[in-house]
Design a protein around this motif. Structure first.
Motif, PDB file in Angstrom:
ATOM      1  N   SER A  27       0.846  -1.185   0.000  1.00 37.16           N
ATOM      2  CA  SER A  27       0.000   0.000   0.000  1.00 37.16           C
ATOM      3  C   SER A  27       0.883   1.237   0.000  1.00 37.16           C
ATOM      4  CB  SER A  27      -0.940   0.013   1.216  1.00 37.16           C
ATOM      5  OG  SER A  27      -0.194   0.026   2.423  1.00 37.16           O
ATOM      6  N   GLU A  28       0.375   2.306  -0.567  1.00 36.26           N
ATOM      7  CA  GLU A  28       1.129   3.555  -0.649  1.00 36.26           C
ATOM      8  C   GLU A  28       0.183   4.726  -0.484  1.00 36.26           C
ATOM      9  OE1 GLU A  28       4.388   4.130  -3.599  1.00 36.26           O
ATOM     10  OE2 GLU A  28       3.151   5.794  -4.329  1.00 36.26           O
ATOM     11  N   LEU A  29       0.621   5.706   0.277  1.00 36.11           N
ATOM     12  CA  LEU A  29      -0.138   6.937   0.494  1.00 36.11           C
ATOM     13  C   LEU A  29       0.776   8.105   0.174  1.00 36.11           C
ATOM     14  CD1 LEU A  29      -2.627   8.523   1.564  1.00 36.11           C
ATOM     15  CD2 LEU A  29      -1.559   8.390   3.842  1.00 36.11           C
ATOM     16  N   ARG A  30       0.312   9.009  -0.685  1.00 39.70           N
ATOM     17  CA  ARG A  30       1.117  10.182  -1.006  1.00 39.70           C
ATOM     18  C   ARG A  30       0.250  11.431  -1.082  1.00 39.70           C
ATOM     19  NH1 ARG A  30       3.948   9.700  -6.654  1.00 39.70           N
ATOM     20  NH2 ARG A  30       4.581   7.678  -5.826  1.00 39.70           N
ATOM     21  N   ILE A  31       0.858  12.553  -0.747  1.00 38.68           N
ATOM     22  CA  ILE A  31       0.226  13.865  -0.838  1.00 38.68           C
ATOM     23  C   ILE A  31       1.150  14.738  -1.676  1.00 38.68           C
ATOM     24  CG2 ILE A  31      -0.677  15.863   0.422  1.00 38.68           C
ATOM     25  CD1 ILE A  31      -0.941  14.061   2.880  1.00 38.68           C
ATOM     26  N   GLU A  32       0.586  15.430  -2.673  1.00 38.33           N
ATOM     27  CA  GLU A  32       1.434  16.228  -3.539  1.00 38.33           C
ATOM     28  C   GLU A  32       0.752  17.511  -3.956  1.00 38.33           C
ATOM     29  OE1 GLU A  32       2.282  13.584  -6.740  1.00 38.33           O
ATOM     30  OE2 GLU A  32       0.388  13.973  -7.759  1.00 38.33           O
ATOM     31  N   SER A  33       1.570  18.485  -4.323  1.00 38.39           N
ATOM     32  CA  SER A  33       1.061  19.763  -4.800  1.00 38.39           C
ATOM     33  C   SER A  33       0.745  19.660  -6.284  1.00 38.39           C
ATOM     34  CB  SER A  33       2.119  20.843  -4.567  1.00 38.39           C
ATOM     35  OG  SER A  33       3.254  20.602  -5.381  1.00 38.39           O
ATOM     36  N   PRO A  34       0.040  20.641  -6.854  1.00 44.69           N
ATOM     37  CA  PRO A  34      -0.177  20.633  -8.312  1.00 44.69           C
ATOM     38  C   PRO A  34       1.158  20.626  -9.050  1.00 44.69           C
ATOM     39  CG  PRO A  34      -1.644  22.198  -7.259  1.00 44.69           C
ATOM     40  CD  PRO A  34      -0.695  21.736  -6.192  1.00 44.69           C
ATOM     41  N   GLN A  35       1.328  19.684  -9.958  1.00 42.67           N
ATOM     42  CA  GLN A  35       2.613  19.502 -10.613  1.00 42.67           C
ATOM     43  C   GLN A  35       2.925  20.565 -11.666  1.00 42.67           C
ATOM     44  OE1 GLN A  35       4.925  16.899  -9.552  1.00 42.67           O
ATOM     45  NE2 GLN A  35       3.416  17.374  -7.960  1.00 42.67           N
ATOM     46  N   GLU A  36       1.945  21.408 -12.005  1.00 45.05           N
ATOM     47  CA  GLU A  36       2.216  22.477 -12.965  1.00 45.05           C
ATOM     48  C   GLU A  36       2.733  23.735 -12.272  1.00 45.05           C
ATOM     49  OE1 GLU A  36      -2.177  22.592 -11.899  1.00 45.05           O
ATOM     50  OE2 GLU A  36      -0.660  21.074 -12.446  1.00 45.05           O
ATOM     51  N   ASP A  37       2.763  23.741 -10.919  1.00 46.03           N
ATOM     52  CA  ASP A  37       3.261  24.905 -10.191  1.00 46.03           C
ATOM     53  C   ASP A  37       4.768  25.052 -10.366  1.00 46.03           C
ATOM     54  OD1 ASP A  37       0.702  25.260  -9.371  1.00 46.03           O
ATOM     55  OD2 ASP A  37       1.050  24.761  -7.249  1.00 46.03           O
ATOM     56  N   ARG A  38       5.241  26.272 -10.173  1.00 44.95           N
ATOM     57  CA  ARG A  38       6.682  26.517 -10.267  1.00 44.95           C
ATOM     58  C   ARG A  38       7.436  25.782  -9.163  1.00 44.95           C
ATOM     59  NH1 ARG A  38       9.680  32.465  -9.955  1.00 44.95           N
ATOM     60  NH2 ARG A  38      11.779  31.698 -10.552  1.00 44.95           N
ATOM     61  N   LEU A  43      10.463 -21.358   5.014  1.00 46.81           N
ATOM     62  CA  LEU A  43       9.514 -20.260   5.180  1.00 46.81           C
ATOM     63  C   LEU A  43      10.290 -18.955   5.099  1.00 46.81           C
ATOM     64  CD1 LEU A  43       6.694 -19.151   5.891  1.00 46.81           C
ATOM     65  CD2 LEU A  43       7.316 -19.410   8.308  1.00 46.81           C
ATOM     66  N   SER A  44       9.908 -18.072   4.175  1.00 44.70           N
ATOM     67  CA  SER A  44      10.582 -16.789   3.991  1.00 44.70           C
ATOM     68  C   SER A  44       9.559 -15.663   4.057  1.00 44.70           C
ATOM     69  CB  SER A  44      11.301 -16.727   2.638  1.00 44.70           C
ATOM     70  OG  SER A  44      12.197 -17.813   2.486  1.00 44.70           O
ATOM     71  N   ASP A  45       9.971 -14.525   4.603  1.00 43.32           N
ATOM     72  CA  ASP A  45       9.073 -13.375   4.634  1.00 43.32           C
ATOM     73  C   ASP A  45       9.879 -12.085   4.550  1.00 43.32           C
ATOM     74  OD1 ASP A  45       9.796 -13.990   7.540  1.00 43.32           O
ATOM     75  OD2 ASP A  45       8.857 -12.016   7.727  1.00 43.32           O
ATOM     76  N   ILE A  46       9.222 -11.036   4.048  1.00 46.73           N
ATOM     77  CA  ILE A  46       9.824  -9.708   3.897  1.00 46.73           C
ATOM     78  C   ILE A  46       8.820  -8.664   4.367  1.00 46.73           C
ATOM     79  CG2 ILE A  46      10.723  -7.985   2.286  1.00 46.73           C
ATOM     80  CD1 ILE A  46      11.576 -10.244   0.454  1.00 46.73           C
ATOM     81  N   ILE A  47       9.295  -7.684   5.140  1.00 42.49           N
ATOM     82  CA  ILE A  47       8.495  -6.521   5.520  1.00 42.49           C
ATOM     83  C   ILE A  47       9.321  -5.287   5.192  1.00 42.49           C
ATOM     84  CG2 ILE A  47       7.361  -5.259   7.378  1.00 42.49           C
ATOM     85  CD1 ILE A  47       6.944  -7.889   8.824  1.00 42.49           C
ATOM     86  N   ASN A  48       8.790  -4.412   4.346  1.00 48.68           N
ATOM     87  CA  ASN A  48       9.499  -3.216   3.909  1.00 48.68           C
ATOM     88  C   ASN A  48       8.623  -1.988   4.132  1.00 48.68           C
ATOM     89  OD1 ASN A  48      10.216  -1.018   1.879  1.00 48.68           O
ATOM     90  ND2 ASN A  48      11.917  -2.418   1.542  1.00 48.68           N
ATOM     91  N   THR A  49       9.189  -0.977   4.780  1.00 50.71           N
ATOM     92  CA  THR A  49       8.498   0.291   4.990  1.00 50.71           C
ATOM     93  C   THR A  49       9.395   1.427   4.534  1.00 50.71           C
ATOM     94  OG1 THR A  49       7.295  -0.583   6.903  1.00 50.71           O
ATOM     95  CG2 THR A  49       7.369   1.807   6.659  1.00 50.71           C
ATOM     96  N   GLY A  50       8.853   2.334   3.732  1.00 52.53           N
ATOM     97  CA  GLY A  50       9.641   3.450   3.216  1.00 52.53           C
ATOM     98  C   GLY A  50       8.909   4.767   3.350  1.00 52.53           C
ATOM     99  N   TYR A  51       9.669   5.817   3.616  1.00 50.76           N
ATOM    100  CA  TYR A  51       9.152   7.187   3.669  1.00 50.76           C
ATOM    101  C   TYR A  51       9.883   7.988   2.602  1.00 50.76           C
ATOM    102  CZ  TYR A  51       7.871   5.419   8.275  1.00 50.76           C
ATOM    103  OH  TYR A  51       7.387   4.655   9.305  1.00 50.76           O
ATOM    104  N   PHE A  52       9.155   8.759   1.811  1.00 51.88           N
ATOM    105  CA  PHE A  52       9.792   9.432   0.688  1.00 51.88           C
ATOM    106  C   PHE A  52       9.203  10.818   0.475  1.00 51.88           C
ATOM    107  CE2 PHE A  52       6.367   6.692  -0.763  1.00 51.88           C
ATOM    108  CZ  PHE A  52       5.604   7.529  -1.560  1.00 51.88           C
ATOM    109  N   GLY A  53       9.967  11.641  -0.221  1.00 53.55           N
ATOM    110  CA  GLY A  53       9.518  12.988  -0.517  1.00 53.55           C
ATOM    111  C   GLY A  53      10.329  13.570  -1.656  1.00 53.55           C
ATOM    112  N   SER A  54       9.819  14.620  -2.261  1.00 51.76           N
ATOM    113  CA  SER A  54      10.529  15.293  -3.343  1.00 51.76           C
ATOM    114  C   SER A  54      10.113  16.754  -3.397  1.00 51.76           C
ATOM    115  CB  SER A  54      10.232  14.626  -4.693  1.00 51.76           C
ATOM    116  OG  SER A  54       8.884  14.824  -5.072  1.00 51.76           O
ATOM    117  N   ILE A  55      11.010  17.571  -3.966  1.00 49.60           N
ATOM    118  CA  ILE A  55      10.719  18.981  -4.190  1.00 49.60           C
ATOM    119  C   ILE A  55      11.344  19.393  -5.516  1.00 49.60           C
ATOM    120  CG2 ILE A  55      12.747  19.735  -2.872  1.00 49.60           C
ATOM    121  CD1 ILE A  55      11.090  22.191  -2.019  1.00 49.60           C
ATOM    122  N   GLY A  56      10.618  20.136  -6.314  1.00 48.03           N
ATOM    123  CA  GLY A  56      11.115  20.597  -7.600  1.00 48.03           C
ATOM    124  C   GLY A  56      10.850  22.081  -7.760  1.00 48.03           C
ATOM    125  N   PHE A  57      11.732  22.760  -8.495  1.00 47.22           N
ATOM    126  CA  PHE A  57      11.586  24.213  -8.659  1.00 47.22           C
ATOM    127  C   PHE A  57      12.080  24.627 -10.033  1.00 47.22           C
ATOM    128  CE2 PHE A  57      13.007  28.659  -8.024  1.00 47.22           C
ATOM    129  CZ  PHE A  57      11.806  29.195  -7.593  1.00 47.22           C
TER     130      PHE A  57
END
Length: 206
Positions: free
Chosen positions: A4-15, A48-62
């Motif tokens: 599952s993934e949750l993201r919040i972002e600004s309008p990508q056409e903004d400066r 028996l094998s298992d994987i648990i992965n958690t990531g936090y990410f972000g970006s900024i463009g100008f």
């Protein structure tokens, strides 16, 4: 498995553009013995094998100008892996022996962390030609050789390190002759530490 993934972002056409998010992934695999002495299958797996992965990410463009823009991305991740091996024995639905021959949880080498940034700069010479530069880090989590390493007299190799890389790239993206020809070129350099390879070994037993 599921993710599952949750993201919040600004309008990508903004400066000025930004984005933040979180990602979670879980996977489990059960490996069963198949043989003619167990015609009804196995109740319990031999691995028996298992994987648990958690990531936090972000970006900024100008966009500094109409021709010059840059972006910075970063990701922080943690991955935990588990592996349990049992002796392979032919039987009728009894499964492997109760005592595990290998359990990664008891050995403590089962968690890997990483921080992976990526920076990009784009410069438009004109409407058809863009120059770019990229700097990035990458990773591939470690894992287990498990009981195979131990039974072959190589207990130090029961787990392997996380692979890490540093990447540099310069390039050009272009269109020519009224955009009838696309020409993209690039040059890159990659530095890899603790590279992961599959290597056959000689059985030290017998």
């Amino acid at each position: 498995d599921w993710s599952s993934e949750l993201r919040i972002e600004s309008p990508q056409e903004d400066r000025l553009r930004w984005m933040v998010g979180i990602y979670h992934y879980e996977w489990e695999n059960k490996k069963y013995r198949i043989d003619f002495a167990s015609l009804d299958g196995q109740d319990r797996p031999e691995q028996l094998s298992d994987i648990i992965n958690t990531g936090y990410f972000g970006s900024i463009g100008f966009d500094f100008t109409d021709r010059l823009s840059a972006s910075l991305e970063i990701r922080r991740a943690e991955e935990r892996k588990g592996q349990i091996d049992w002796s392979s024995v032919p039987n009728n639905q009894a499964g492997p022996t109760a005592a595990a021959t290998y359990n990664s949880g008891f050995r403590g080498n089962d968690k890997w962390k990483s921080t992976t940034p990526r920076a990009t700069v784009d410069f438009k010479l004109n409407e058809d030609i863009t120059l770019y530069a990229i700097y990035a880090k990458g990773y591939k989590p470690g894992g287990f050789n498990g009981a195979v390493a131990i039974s072959n007299g190589r207990p130090a190799d029961e787990s392997f390190l996380q692979e890490e890389s540093v990447n540099y790239e310069l390039g050009m993206k272009s269109q020519w002759f009224d955009r009838r020809l696309v020409l993209n070129v690039g040059v890159f350099k990659m530095e890899i530490d603790a590279i992961q390879l599959t290597t056959p070994i000689t059985n030290s037993v017998g």
